[in-house]
Design an enzyme around this catalytic site. Sequence first.
Site, short mmCIF file in Angstrom:
data_model
loop_
_atom_site.label_atom_id
_atom_site.label_comp_id
_atom_site.label_asym_id
_atom_site.label_seq_id
_atom_site.Cartn_x
_atom_site.Cartn_y
_atom_site.Cartn_z
N ARG A 15 64.76 40.11 -11.74
CA ARG A 15 64.92 41.50 -12.16
C ARG A 15 63.69 41.98 -12.92
O ARG A 15 63.36 43.16 -12.91
CB ARG A 15 66.19 41.68 -13.00
N SER A 42 69.27 46.48 -18.89
CA SER A 42 69.65 45.28 -18.15
C SER A 42 68.95 45.18 -16.81
O SER A 42 68.62 44.08 -16.35
CB SER A 42 71.17 45.25 -17.94
N GLU A 63 78.30 55.35 -10.19
CA GLU A 63 77.52 54.75 -9.12
C GLU A 63 77.63 55.50 -7.80
O GLU A 63 76.65 55.64 -7.07
CB GLU A 63 77.93 53.28 -8.93
N PHE A 88 78.32 46.52 -8.42
CA PHE A 88 78.51 47.97 -8.27
C PHE A 88 77.73 48.50 -7.07
O PHE A 88 78.23 49.34 -6.32
CB PHE A 88 78.04 48.69 -9.54
N HIS A 114 71.63 41.03 -11.35
CA HIS A 114 72.86 40.27 -11.58
C HIS A 114 73.52 39.83 -10.27
O HIS A 114 74.73 39.89 -10.10
CB HIS A 114 73.85 41.07 -12.43
N ASP A 122 79.35 36.42 -18.07
CA ASP A 122 80.03 37.71 -17.92
C ASP A 122 81.32 37.57 -17.12
O ASP A 122 82.17 38.47 -17.14
CB ASP A 122 79.12 38.73 -17.24
#
Length: 316
Positions: A15, A42, A63, A88, A114, A122
């Site tokens: 990322r 994030s 989203e 998402f 992620h 998480d």
Amino acid sequence: MSIIEKTLTVKKATREAFGDEIVKLGKENKDIYVIDVDIAKSCKTSNFIKQLPEQHINVGIAEQNAAGLAAGLATTGKVPFVSTYAVFGSLRMAEQIRQEVCYPNLNVKIACSHGGLTPANDGGSHQAIEDMGVLRSFPNMTVIMGADYFSTRKLVEQAAKMYGPVYLRFTRDTVPVIYDENEEFTIGKAKKLQEGKDIAIIANGDTVHLAIEATKELEKEGISVKLLDMHTIKPLDRDAVIECLEIGRLITVEDHNILNGLGSAVCEVAAEEGKGKVRRIGVQDQFGQSAPYEKLMELNGITVSNIIKTANDLLR
């Protein structure tokens, strides 16, 4: 020194690669936009916001709206990147991606952090284990996951320059840096890391470094391994897969459900060609838990030791 011979000690999350590359691309091309959903920190787009605020839109926790906005921007010649979490970007936005992006074949990029089990603590709700499988089933969609920092930067750059819908998947956790900065990559073409004649291993994303370490150990046992980094799940490099099937024994490794991901894509080719034995290593069709990343990988057999065991089982 070949990649197989390198000692993989430096680690960076992919990322981070997206965050760094999108700033560079945005400065070079003012038509590139980033659409955020309130998680810029994030997803590593905070620097883009600071340096290129006029090319950034935050829609908030919405989203589906982000997908629709991206589609609209694409019709005006812009190159929008929707930045969110993989759960998402693949599931909550699935209908909008299908109807508003893929169906009209618009130039929208879905850039998701992620991916796979990397959200770890998480919990299962945040671990996208089916995302690449869902989106590879949409016509016109390209599906990509780089193995490390530098490959991800190159693939993000190529995705920005090609026309059409692209899903880019990144890790939250750090993964070993495998490639040099000047290594070249082509979307839709597997990266051939080593030739071999006894067994073939095809890995994707954050499992490529595991496949490299397993290959080193297998070579010590006198087993010749053909190794591929299949960074593009769709379009799959069919010719590279067929070369592996000619060996007769093939292992796929992925941080994704073994259903409908890399393993399934390779098995489709094997079935159509009518040759080769394939063993799939990946998430064993089960949701994750709240646990450290390495523990979750171990629970699903996505480990160096299991790759070695599976290879020896196939050879027997």
